[in-house]
Scaffold this active site. Structure first.
Site, PDB file in Angstrom:
ATOM      1  N   ASP A 157       0.851  -1.204   0.000  1.00  9.76           N
ATOM      2  CA  ASP A 157       0.000   0.000   0.000  1.00  9.76           C
ATOM      3  C   ASP A 157       0.887   1.254   0.000  1.00  9.76           C
ATOM      4  O   ASP A 157       0.641   2.200  -0.755  1.00  9.76           O
ATOM      5  CB  ASP A 157      -0.887  -0.036   1.245  1.00  9.76           C
ATOM      6  N   ASN A 166      -2.539 -10.801  -4.724  1.00  9.37           N
ATOM      7  CA  ASN A 166      -2.430 -12.255  -4.853  1.00  9.37           C
ATOM      8  C   ASN A 166      -1.131 -12.671  -4.181  1.00  9.37           C
ATOM      9  O   ASN A 166      -0.049 -12.289  -4.623  1.00  9.37           O
ATOM     10  CB  ASN A 166      -2.435 -12.673  -6.331  1.00  9.37           C
ATOM     11  N   LYS A 198       1.454 -15.297  -3.743  1.00 13.32           N
ATOM     12  CA  LYS A 198       1.844 -16.509  -4.492  1.00 13.32           C
ATOM     13  C   LYS A 198       2.773 -17.415  -3.680  1.00 13.32           C
ATOM     14  O   LYS A 198       2.679 -18.630  -3.733  1.00 13.32           O
ATOM     15  CB  LYS A 198       2.585 -16.078  -5.767  1.00 13.32           C
ATOM     16  N   ARG A 240      -9.789  11.572 -11.369  1.00 11.63           N
ATOM     17  CA  ARG A 240      -9.144  11.516 -10.051  1.00 11.63           C
ATOM     18  C   ARG A 240      -8.719  10.090  -9.682  1.00 11.63           C
ATOM     19  O   ARG A 240      -8.275   9.841  -8.563  1.00 11.63           O
ATOM     20  CB  ARG A 240     -10.143  12.033  -8.985  1.00 11.63           C
ATOM     21  N   LYS A 241      -8.894   9.156 -10.646  1.00 10.59           N
ATOM     22  CA  LYS A 241      -8.595   7.746 -10.359  1.00 10.59           C
ATOM     23  C   LYS A 241      -7.203   7.368 -10.887  1.00 10.59           C
ATOM     24  O   LYS A 241      -6.901   7.560 -12.053  1.00 10.59           O
ATOM     25  CB  LYS A 241      -9.657   6.842 -10.998  1.00 10.59           C
TER      26      LYS A 241
HETATM   27  C1  LIG Z   1       3.062   9.315   0.117  1.00 12.12           C
HETATM   28  C2  LIG Z   1       2.413   8.199   0.980  1.00 12.12           C
HETATM   29  C3  LIG Z   1       1.247   7.493   0.262  1.00 12.12           C
HETATM   30  C4  LIG Z   1       0.637   6.508   1.215  1.00 12.12           C
HETATM   31  C5  LIG Z   1      -0.710   6.058   0.696  1.00 12.12           C
HETATM   32  C6  LIG Z   1      -1.504   5.358   1.790  1.00 12.12           C
HETATM   33  C7  LIG Z   1      -2.950   5.664   1.588  1.00 12.12           C
HETATM   34  C8  LIG Z   1      -3.838   5.021   2.615  1.00 12.12           C
HETATM   35  O1  LIG Z   1      -3.492   4.073   3.279  1.00 12.12           O
HETATM   36  S1  LIG Z   1      -5.365   5.725   2.780  1.00 12.12           S
HETATM   37  C9  LIG Z   1      -6.161   4.727   3.997  1.00 12.12           C
HETATM   38  C10 LIG Z   1      -7.088   3.684   3.394  1.00 12.12           C
HETATM   39  N1  LIG Z   1      -8.073   4.298   2.549  1.00 12.12           N
HETATM   40  C11 LIG Z   1      -9.169   4.946   3.074  1.00 12.12           C
HETATM   41  O2  LIG Z   1      -9.357   5.031   4.288  1.00 12.12           O
HETATM   42  C12 LIG Z   1     -10.094   5.602   2.078  1.00 12.12           C
HETATM   43  C13 LIG Z   1     -11.559   5.441   2.484  1.00 12.12           C
HETATM   44  N2  LIG Z   1     -12.385   5.877   1.319  1.00 12.12           N
HETATM   45  C14 LIG Z   1     -12.626   7.199   1.128  1.00 12.12           C
HETATM   46  O3  LIG Z   1     -12.306   8.054   1.942  1.00 12.12           O
HETATM   47  C15 LIG Z   1     -13.360   7.565  -0.149  1.00 12.12           C
HETATM   48  O4  LIG Z   1     -14.034   6.439  -0.669  1.00 12.12           O
HETATM   49  C16 LIG Z   1     -12.360   8.077  -1.209  1.00 12.12           C
HETATM   50  C17 LIG Z   1     -11.670   9.359  -0.677  1.00 12.12           C
HETATM   51  C18 LIG Z   1     -11.305   7.003  -1.551  1.00 12.12           C
HETATM   52  C19 LIG Z   1     -13.112   8.407  -2.490  1.00 12.12           C
HETATM   53  O5  LIG Z   1     -14.169   9.234  -2.127  1.00 12.12           O
HETATM   54  P1  LIG Z   1     -14.565  10.490  -3.074  1.00 12.12           P
HETATM   55  O6  LIG Z   1     -13.461  11.453  -3.186  1.00 12.12           O
HETATM   56  O7  LIG Z   1     -15.891  10.953  -2.587  1.00 12.12           O
HETATM   57  O8  LIG Z   1     -14.691   9.833  -4.517  1.00 12.12           O
HETATM   58  P2  LIG Z   1     -15.977   9.096  -5.121  1.00 12.12           P
HETATM   59  O9  LIG Z   1     -16.807  10.149  -5.760  1.00 12.12           O
HETATM   60  O10 LIG Z   1     -16.589   8.179  -4.135  1.00 12.12           O
HETATM   61  O11 LIG Z   1     -15.283   8.187  -6.240  1.00 12.12           O
HETATM   62  C20 LIG Z   1     -14.543   8.845  -7.289  1.00 12.12           C
HETATM   63  C21 LIG Z   1     -14.470   7.815  -8.410  1.00 12.12           C
HETATM   64  O12 LIG Z   1     -13.761   6.640  -7.944  1.00 12.12           O
HETATM   65  C22 LIG Z   1     -14.593   5.495  -8.057  1.00 12.12           C
HETATM   66  N3  LIG Z   1     -14.349   4.648  -6.903  1.00 12.12           N
HETATM   67  C23 LIG Z   1     -14.300   5.010  -5.604  1.00 12.12           C
HETATM   68  N4  LIG Z   1     -14.017   3.968  -4.823  1.00 12.12           N
HETATM   69  C24 LIG Z   1     -13.905   2.892  -5.651  1.00 12.12           C
HETATM   70  C25 LIG Z   1     -13.600   1.511  -5.456  1.00 12.12           C
HETATM   71  N5  LIG Z   1     -13.370   1.018  -4.231  1.00 12.12           N
HETATM   72  N6  LIG Z   1     -13.537   0.703  -6.529  1.00 12.12           N
HETATM   73  C26 LIG Z   1     -13.745   1.207  -7.774  1.00 12.12           C
HETATM   74  N7  LIG Z   1     -14.034   2.500  -8.051  1.00 12.12           N
HETATM   75  C27 LIG Z   1     -14.103   3.324  -6.989  1.00 12.12           C
HETATM   76  C28 LIG Z   1     -16.017   6.024  -8.058  1.00 12.12           C
HETATM   77  O13 LIG Z   1     -16.868   5.082  -8.705  1.00 12.12           O
HETATM   78  C29 LIG Z   1     -15.854   7.284  -8.854  1.00 12.12           C
HETATM   79  O14 LIG Z   1     -15.690   6.903 -10.195  1.00 12.12           O
HETATM   80  P3  LIG Z   1     -16.285   7.873 -11.383  1.00 12.12           P
HETATM   81  O15 LIG Z   1     -15.600   9.206 -11.203  1.00 12.12           O
HETATM   82  O16 LIG Z   1     -15.930   7.158 -12.643  1.00 12.12           O
HETATM   83  O17 LIG Z   1     -17.765   7.962 -11.109  1.00 12.12           O
END
Ligand SMILES: CCCCCCCC(=O)SCCNC(=O)CCNC(=O)[C@H](O)C(C)(C)COP(=O)(O)OP(=O)(O)OC[C@H]1O[C@@H](n2cnc3c(N)ncnc32)[C@H](O)[C@@H]1OP(=O)(O)O
Length: 233
Positions: free
Chosen positions: A154, A176, A178, A199-200
């Site tokens: 992550d 996965n 392995k 934003r993805k």
């Molecule tokens: C430099 C150090 C980097 C370290 C990185 C470490 C990062 C972490 O560990 S973060 C901790 C774990 N993650 C979390 O706690 C996140 C919890 N989730 C959230 O807060 C929200 O769901 C968040 C912020 C990810 C997205 O929310 P939000 O900004 O409202 O976006 P949202 O509108 O729901 O989705 C945006 C797009 O992504 C898609 N999407 C969102 N989640 C998913 C998913 N799980 N699977 C597939 N698509 C998804 C949506 O369908 C949407 O797609 P489209 O624009 O095509 O319609």
């Protein structure tokens, strides 16, 4: 492998004072003084393999294509300061708890948990992480815990997404497993940004042995760049 790991930890105990290098900044918080040292540099707990990989990539940095990424127990970059003001509901922030907050993968004593260094190549949209999982990360006897492997994956793919998209959060991480990773061994996590859709940020990675002969894990992930107009909670 485990014996050499224990031997390294014994020498580490003898060199405890090394952590307080003269150049390191000092910040005291909570009941202990935490030295804001760059943890992505060799320390006595690093194995020969980890040092060799570090030296190899430091040479690539001199050539200019790669860059070593410093790493601290607490993130002080402006991006993360903005994160707190923009996205975190002050009601959720208990200041006394926040003063103890540290990056999970930097919260173990040298050699016991996550020893790692990351290098990035922005032109290739890649982040490579050399990771040595310590004895406190044991899952089944003698092997690294799956949750610890997920955490360092992550962090690596997240860093890859962060380099391209700024403040991101993990929306999806599929791994996965392995082959089991022997505890205290060194692995190479090779993260690649595959595509960006708005934003993805879609990032994948492989986890291989230093010799590249063994593929331990493969992962795909989706990170979302945070929308400054949306609160997280
Ligand atoms: C430099 C150090 C980097 C370290 C990185 C470490 C990062 C972490 O560990 S973060 C901790 C774990 N993650 C979390 O706690 C996140 C919890 N989730 C959230 O807060 C929200 O769901 C968040 C912020 C990810 C997205 O929310 P939000 O900004 O409202 O976006 P949202 O509108 O729901 O989705 C945006 C797009 O992504 C898609 N999407 C969102 N989640 C998913 C998913 N799980 N699977 C597939 N698509 C998804 C949506 O369908 C949407 O797609 P489209 O624009 O095509 O319609």
């Amino acid at each position: 492998m485990l014996r050499s790991c224990a031997a390294r930890l014994r020498t580490l105990g003898a060199s405890r004072g090394g952590a307080r290098g003269p150049g390191a900044a000092r910040r005291s918080f909570a009941s202990e003084e935490v030295v804001d040292k760059d943890c992505a540099l060799p320390n006595p707990s690093w194995s020969k393999d980890l040092r060799l990989l570090f030296d190899q990539f430091m040479k690539k940095c001199e050539e200019g294509s790669w860059k070593r990424l410093p790493s601290y127990k607490r993130s002080s970059t402006q991006n993360f300061k903005d994160f707190r003001t923009h996205y975190v509901d002050p009601k959720l922030l208990k200041e006394e708890q926040m003063s103890e907050a540290q990056l999970f993968t930097r919260s173990f004593e040298d050699g016991l948990g996550f020893e790692y260094v990351m290098f990035c190549n922005d032109a290739e949209k890649r982040v490579v992480c050399f990771f040595q999982g310590g004895p406190r990360l044991q899952g089944v006897p003698g092997f690294t815990h799956g949750g610890a492997i997920a955490s360092i994956i992550d962090a690596t793919v997240g860093t890859c997404a962060f380099r391209a998209g700024g403040v991101v959060m993990t929306a999806n991480l599929n791994i996965n497993y392995k082959r089991p990773i022997p505890l205290c061994s060194v692995v190479v996590i090779d993260g690649q940004l595959d595509r960006v859709e708005g934003r993805k940020f879609f990032v994948s990675c492989s986890v291989r042995s230093v010799s590249e002969e063994t593929l331990y894990s493969e992962a795909t992930s989706l990170f979302i760049a945070l929308d400054p107009n949306k609160k997280l909670t």
